[in-house]
Scaffold this active site. Structure first.
Site, short mmCIF file in Angstrom:
data_model
loop_
_atom_site.label_atom_id
_atom_site.label_comp_id
_atom_site.label_asym_id
_atom_site.label_seq_id
_atom_site.Cartn_x
_atom_site.Cartn_y
_atom_site.Cartn_z
CE LYS A 144 -4.47 0.82 0.07
NZ LYS A 144 -5.54 -0.07 -0.42
P1 NAD Z 1 -12.96 7.58 -2.76
O1 NAD Z 1 -11.93 8.60 -2.49
O2 NAD Z 1 -13.44 7.39 -4.16
O3 NAD Z 1 -14.24 7.86 -1.86
C1 NAD Z 1 -14.19 7.98 -0.47
C2 NAD Z 1 -15.56 8.45 0.00
O4 NAD Z 1 -15.61 8.46 1.41
C3 NAD Z 1 -15.91 9.85 -0.46
O5 NAD Z 1 -17.28 9.88 -0.80
C4 NAD Z 1 -15.66 10.69 0.78
O6 NAD Z 1 -16.42 11.87 0.77
C5 NAD Z 1 -16.12 9.72 1.82
N1 NAD Z 1 -15.64 9.98 3.15
C6 NAD Z 1 -14.42 10.36 3.57
N2 NAD Z 1 -14.43 10.48 4.89
C7 NAD Z 1 -15.65 10.13 5.30
C8 NAD Z 1 -16.29 10.02 6.56
N3 NAD Z 1 -15.64 10.27 7.68
N4 NAD Z 1 -17.56 9.60 6.59
C9 NAD Z 1 -18.24 9.33 5.47
N5 NAD Z 1 -17.69 9.41 4.28
C10 NAD Z 1 -16.43 9.81 4.20
O7 NAD Z 1 -12.40 6.21 -2.16
P2 NAD Z 1 -12.81 4.73 -2.55
O8 NAD Z 1 -11.87 4.27 -3.58
O9 NAD Z 1 -14.27 4.65 -2.77
O10 NAD Z 1 -12.42 3.95 -1.22
C11 NAD Z 1 -13.32 3.81 -0.11
C12 NAD Z 1 -12.88 2.66 0.77
O11 NAD Z 1 -12.85 1.46 -0.02
C13 NAD Z 1 -11.48 2.77 1.36
O12 NAD Z 1 -11.47 2.11 2.60
C14 NAD Z 1 -10.62 2.00 0.38
O13 NAD Z 1 -9.42 1.53 0.95
C15 NAD Z 1 -11.57 0.87 0.05
N6 NAD Z 1 -11.27 0.16 -1.21
C16 NAD Z 1 -11.22 0.82 -2.40
C17 NAD Z 1 -10.98 0.10 -3.55
C18 NAD Z 1 -10.98 0.75 -4.92
O14 NAD Z 1 -10.91 0.01 -5.92
N7 NAD Z 1 -11.08 2.05 -5.05
C19 NAD Z 1 -10.77 -1.28 -3.50
C20 NAD Z 1 -10.85 -1.92 -2.28
C21 NAD Z 1 -11.11 -1.19 -1.14
#
Ligand code: NAD
Length: 419
Positions: free
Chosen positions: A107
């Site tokens: 990561k």
């Molecule tokens: P992103 O940046 O696209 O979106 C994050 C979202 O969370 C945004 O809508 C933001 O406004 C919101 N957010 C931030 N802080 C917040 C809070 N305190 N309460 C509520 N909402 C909040 O990120 P993403 O890619 O969607 O990732 C989200 C989660 O999924 C993370 O834990 C990431 O590690 C995990 N993840 C992502 C992927 C991927 O392919 N993008 C894959 C596996 C896991």
């Protein structure tokens, strides 16, 4: 907001220790697997639009590479720290092993709020960070991808930077790229698609009808918004979603396509209005009565403090590490079925793997082929974790860890300890 008093890496180690104990894993192997193999910490200057130079800090951590090259996203967020990156790297190792793709876990992250940067500042920051960690990354050794605060454009700049250094285009050095520059069809939707597939499978196991099931989703970025859209297409009713601007609740169901279009235009849901919507906080949203709750934002959202008030039948972890080990025990006792992150959000890395394979072969698949392969892997992984869970009468998290940790331990043992 993520609770900064909880150390994500300590939680990750605790989860590992519990699984190692259950598996009766050899003590020397435990010592190897409970720490990251390699960590790089960088401080680097970036020219801002106003002519000032600012110094940013970032990390790249590789946890274990016994099963293949390191794989894991890059996060841009003000709360990034080394322990968070370590935890996320360790979870990547287990996740890749669980869905049985030939990768280890890694990561990366930069301490920055990307919404405060202009596009050109974001590009310069990305190109310099890519250069700083280029000693670790490469198509054959460590392949980054998007995570919180990064997207396809950031991946394209990263790929271009590494390609400029090498003197030729290296598409397989990073995944989550736009389709125009070697990205895979279906990658943008892959994580949310995977979350909704396991939600459907878990609902089936619990005898819960997915059509008409009420769904609450915390986080409305890549993972949360696609999950909302897919769940609605399956016939479920998404009654609440949230992002940094707070929660939006309508017990009759939300207009998800309209909300997605709004965030594309305004970067967040801030200012979104529609008839029948009640505003709730990001903590309240987790406690709303619903059938399926999917935290899709950050770590440490469900803790011993609020676990007693979680009011769903099925909790599907779109985010990494949203539930602390203490909360896990409470949810288990309360009979809430939890599909753990290392299974629930593995669709993203699975299609990243497809993208990497396509990049290396320079031979691209159709969206239908990709979605079918993803569906099979998610379904099969769900079944193997469920079987382990039922056999040992443990939580789905423990079942998932037992499958994953055993695979990584076996690979580490077969390869042997060098020298
Ligand atoms: P992103 O940046 O696209 O979106 C994050 C979202 O969370 C945004 O809508 C933001 O406004 C919101 N957010 C931030 N802080 C917040 C809070 N305190 N309460 C509520 N909402 C909040 O990120 P993403 O890619 O969607 O990732 C989200 C989660 O999924 C993370 O834990 C990431 O590690 C995990 N993840 C992502 C992927 C991927 O392919 N993008 C894959 C596996 C896991």
């Amino acid at each position: 907001m993520a609770d900064s008093h909880r150390n994500a890496f300590e939680n990750a180690q605790r989860q590992f220790d519990l699984a190692a104990e259950k598996l009766n894993l050899d003590q020397s192997l435990r010592r190897v697997l409970r720490v990251p193999q390699r960590e790089l910490s960088v401080n680097f200057p970036v020219k801002m639009d106003n002519g000032e130079i600012q110094v940013f800090s970032g990390y790249r951590v590789q946890h274990n590479v016994s099963r293949g090259p390191a794989k894991g996203g890059i996060r841009y967020h003000p709360a990034v720290d080394i322990d968070e990156v370590r935890a996320l790297a360790m979870w990547m190792t287990w996740k890749c092993a669980l869905v049985n793709i030939p990768y280890g876990g890694a990561k990366g992250g930069v301490i920055v709020d990307p919404t405060k940067l202009s596009q050109s500042e974001l590009e310069r920051l990305t190109r310099r960070f890519a250069t700083e960690i280029s000693i670790l990354v490469g198509a054959e050794k460590d392949i980054p991808a998007p995570d919180v605060g990064t997207n396809g454009q950031v991946m394209a700049w990263f790929m271009d930077t590494i390609s400029m250094h090498r003197g030729y285009t290296v598409p397989a050095v990073i995944t989550g790229k736009p389709v125009e520059v070697g990205g895979s069809l279906g990658r943008v939707e892959a994580t949310g698609r995977g979350v909704s597939i396991v939600a459907r499978e878990a609902a089936k196991h619990l005898g819960l009808r997915i059509e008409g099931a009420t769904v609450v989703i915390q986080g409305f970025g890549n993972v949360g918004s696609v999950t909302a859209d897919m769940m609605q297409r399956m016939g479920s009713k998404v009654i609440a979603v949230s992002d940094v601007s707070g929660g939006y609740y309508n017990r009759n169901g939300l207009n998800i396509p309209e909300m997605i279009a709004y965030t594309k235009q305004h970067r967040s849901l801030e200012g979104y209005q529609a008839a029948g919507i009640e505003r709730v906080s990001n903590q309240q949203i987790l406690e709303l009565e619903c059938d399926i709750l999917a935290p899709c934002a950050l770590e440490n959202q469900i803790t011993e403090e609020n676990a007693g008030r979680i009011n769903c039948k099925l909790l599907v972890e779109g985010a990494n590490g949203p539930t602390t080990p203490e909360a896990d025990d409470i949810l288990f006792e309360r009979g809430i079925f939890v599909v753990p992150d290392i299974l629930a959000n593995a669709g993203g890395v699975t299609v990243s793997y497809f993208e990497w394979v396509q990049g290396l072969q320079e031979f691209f698949w159709t969206e239908e082929e990709i979605n079918n392969k993803l569906e099979r892997i998610m379904q099969h992984s769900f079944e193997s974790v469920l079987a382990q869970t039922l056999k040992h009468k443990v939580s789905m998290r423990m079942g998932g860890y037992m499958v994953a940790v055993a695979r990584v331990a076996e690979a580490t043992q077969i390869r042997g300890i060098y020298p």
